[in-house]
Design a protein around this motif. Structure first.
Motif, mmCIF file in Angstrom:
data_model
loop_
_atom_site.group_PDB
_atom_site.id
_atom_site.type_symbol
_atom_site.label_atom_id
_atom_site.label_comp_id
_atom_site.label_asym_id
_atom_site.label_seq_id
_atom_site.Cartn_x
_atom_site.Cartn_y
_atom_site.Cartn_z
ATOM 1 N N ILE A 73 -7.947 -6.431 -3.696
ATOM 2 C CA ILE A 73 -6.867 -6.488 -4.723
ATOM 3 C C ILE A 73 -6.811 -4.979 -5.290
ATOM 4 O O ILE A 73 -7.750 -4.591 -5.647
ATOM 5 C CB ILE A 73 -7.110 -7.592 -6.038
ATOM 6 N N GLU A 74 -5.668 -4.288 -5.249
ATOM 7 C CA GLU A 74 -5.561 -3.011 -5.641
ATOM 8 C C GLU A 74 -4.669 -2.967 -6.964
ATOM 9 O O GLU A 74 -3.658 -3.843 -7.140
ATOM 10 C CB GLU A 74 -4.875 -2.011 -4.687
ATOM 11 N N LEU A 75 -5.234 -2.476 -7.951
ATOM 12 C CA LEU A 75 -4.658 -2.368 -9.182
ATOM 13 C C LEU A 75 -3.717 -1.136 -9.228
ATOM 14 O O LEU A 75 -4.149 -0.296 -8.965
ATOM 15 C CB LEU A 75 -5.682 -2.420 -10.309
ATOM 16 N N GLN A 76 -2.639 -1.312 -9.946
ATOM 17 C CA GLN A 76 -1.633 -0.268 -10.082
ATOM 18 C C GLN A 76 -2.178 0.902 -10.849
ATOM 19 O O GLN A 76 -2.666 0.678 -12.318
ATOM 20 C CB GLN A 76 -0.308 -0.578 -10.697
ATOM 21 N N ALA A 77 -2.207 1.987 -10.386
ATOM 22 C CA ALA A 77 -3.016 3.146 -11.062
ATOM 23 C C ALA A 77 -1.947 3.559 -12.043
ATOM 24 O O ALA A 77 -2.318 4.141 -13.064
ATOM 25 C CB ALA A 77 -3.484 3.958 -10.130
ATOM 26 N N ALA A 78 -1.039 3.701 -11.965
ATOM 27 C CA ALA A 78 0.084 4.428 -12.641
ATOM 28 C C ALA A 78 0.818 3.574 -13.717
ATOM 29 O O ALA A 78 1.169 2.392 -13.494
ATOM 30 C CB ALA A 78 1.389 5.105 -11.832
ATOM 31 N N GLN A 79 0.627 3.946 -15.166
ATOM 32 C CA GLN A 79 1.144 3.415 -16.272
ATOM 33 C C GLN A 79 1.897 4.435 -17.051
ATOM 34 O O GLN A 79 1.243 5.267 -17.195
ATOM 35 C CB GLN A 79 0.003 2.755 -16.996
ATOM 36 N N PRO A 80 2.988 3.980 -17.470
ATOM 37 C CA PRO A 80 3.960 2.904 -17.113
ATOM 38 C C PRO A 80 4.427 3.188 -15.384
ATOM 39 O O PRO A 80 4.107 3.882 -14.777
ATOM 40 C CB PRO A 80 5.214 3.009 -18.006
ATOM 41 N N ILE A 86 3.326 4.787 -7.071
ATOM 42 C CA ILE A 86 2.895 3.566 -6.322
ATOM 43 C C ILE A 86 3.080 3.798 -5.075
ATOM 44 O O ILE A 86 2.161 3.364 -4.047
ATOM 45 C CB ILE A 86 4.061 2.569 -6.772
ATOM 46 N N VAL A 87 4.034 4.757 -4.312
ATOM 47 C CA VAL A 87 4.120 4.988 -3.016
ATOM 48 C C VAL A 87 3.083 5.682 -2.463
ATOM 49 O O VAL A 87 2.468 5.472 -1.706
ATOM 50 C CB VAL A 87 5.408 5.543 -2.598
ATOM 51 N N GLN A 88 2.543 6.261 -3.374
ATOM 52 C CA GLN A 88 1.486 7.276 -2.921
ATOM 53 C C GLN A 88 0.173 6.431 -2.837
ATOM 54 O O GLN A 88 -0.700 6.632 -2.119
ATOM 55 C CB GLN A 88 1.138 8.263 -4.105
ATOM 56 N N GLN A 89 0.016 5.458 -3.709
ATOM 57 C CA GLN A 89 -1.197 4.728 -3.821
ATOM 58 C C GLN A 89 -1.241 3.745 -2.563
ATOM 59 O O GLN A 89 -2.098 3.451 -2.189
ATOM 60 C CB GLN A 89 -1.254 3.814 -5.076
ATOM 61 N N ILE A 90 0.112 3.234 -2.175
ATOM 62 C CA ILE A 90 0.178 2.377 -1.123
ATOM 63 C C ILE A 90 -0.421 3.383 0.237
ATOM 64 O O ILE A 90 -1.088 2.747 0.850
ATOM 65 C CB ILE A 90 1.745 1.784 -0.786
#
Length: 206
Positions: A73-80, A86-90
């Motif tokens: 499970i990857e948690l979204q690093a960017a907030q908001p 998100i694309v970079q994290q994918i």
């Protein structure tokens, strides 16, 4: 706990605007997990990125499917919410699974260059639910040379444990000018078309 024991309660306003608590049993939630693990082949080498709220019914299966299969499970690093991040994290985490509303997914593939679209090549499944899918807004992604994901329309209210029907878009381009079907029912569920007074409607009748 027994199959009929309470697993969680999620509050939803539905179409009424009045919040109501929906109680989901272990049995119903396990039936949903079976859909994800068996039908969509969620495995130990899959990585699921959470980009939806923890209080959203759509999110729950994305937490427990990896936990039951040994996946990640990857948690979204960017907030908001930051589509580019998100694309970079994918890309960096080689995410294979994404499950969200169409509105949350469109910004990842709209008004971006080919290099950004290529960062989504690791995606094996993209499941969209919660609202109708506008396929024309996905065209840059589904026509990209590196596109290899299975796109799935998932449908169901919170009261039916999130998903009661699904449809695989095998040829997504063919739905640019027509609506995407909600598909067929999942195992241990039924879809009924009822009239104004709750009576079963014949085939082909609204």
């Amino acid at each position: 706990a027994t199959p009929r024991s309470l697993f969680y309660v999620i509050f939803t306003s539905g179409s009424t605007g009045t919040p109501k608590g929906v109680a989901v049993s272990h049995r119903n939630f396990m039936n949903l997990l079976n859909l994800f693990v068996a039908e969509f082949e969620f495995a130990a080498d899959d990585r699921c990125l959470l980009i939806s709220s923890l209080s959203f019914d759509l999110t729950q299966k994305n937490i427990f499917a990896p936990l039951t299969t040994g996946g990640s499970i990857e948690l979204q690093a960017a907030q908001p919410y930051d589509p580019a991040a998100i694309v970079q994290q994918i890309f960096e985490k080689e995410v294979t699974w994404l499950n969200c509303t169409p509105s949350a997914f469109y910004p990842l593939v709209e008004n971006v260059d080919q290099a950004s679209l290529a960062k989504l090549n690791s995606l094996r499944y993209v499941l969209l639910g919660g609202e109708p899918i506008n396929v024309s807004r996905l065209l840059p992604w589904i026509t990209h040379p590196g596109f290899a994901a299975q796109l799935v329309n998932t449908y169901g209210p919170t009261e039916c444990t999130d998903v009661c029907a699904f449809y695989r878009l095998e040829k997504a381009e063919s739905f640019v000018h027509r609506p995407v079907p909600i598909g067929r029912h999942i195992s241990n569920a039924a879809l009924l078309v009822l009239g104004e007074h709750g009576s079963l409607r014949p085939m082909g009748v609204t």
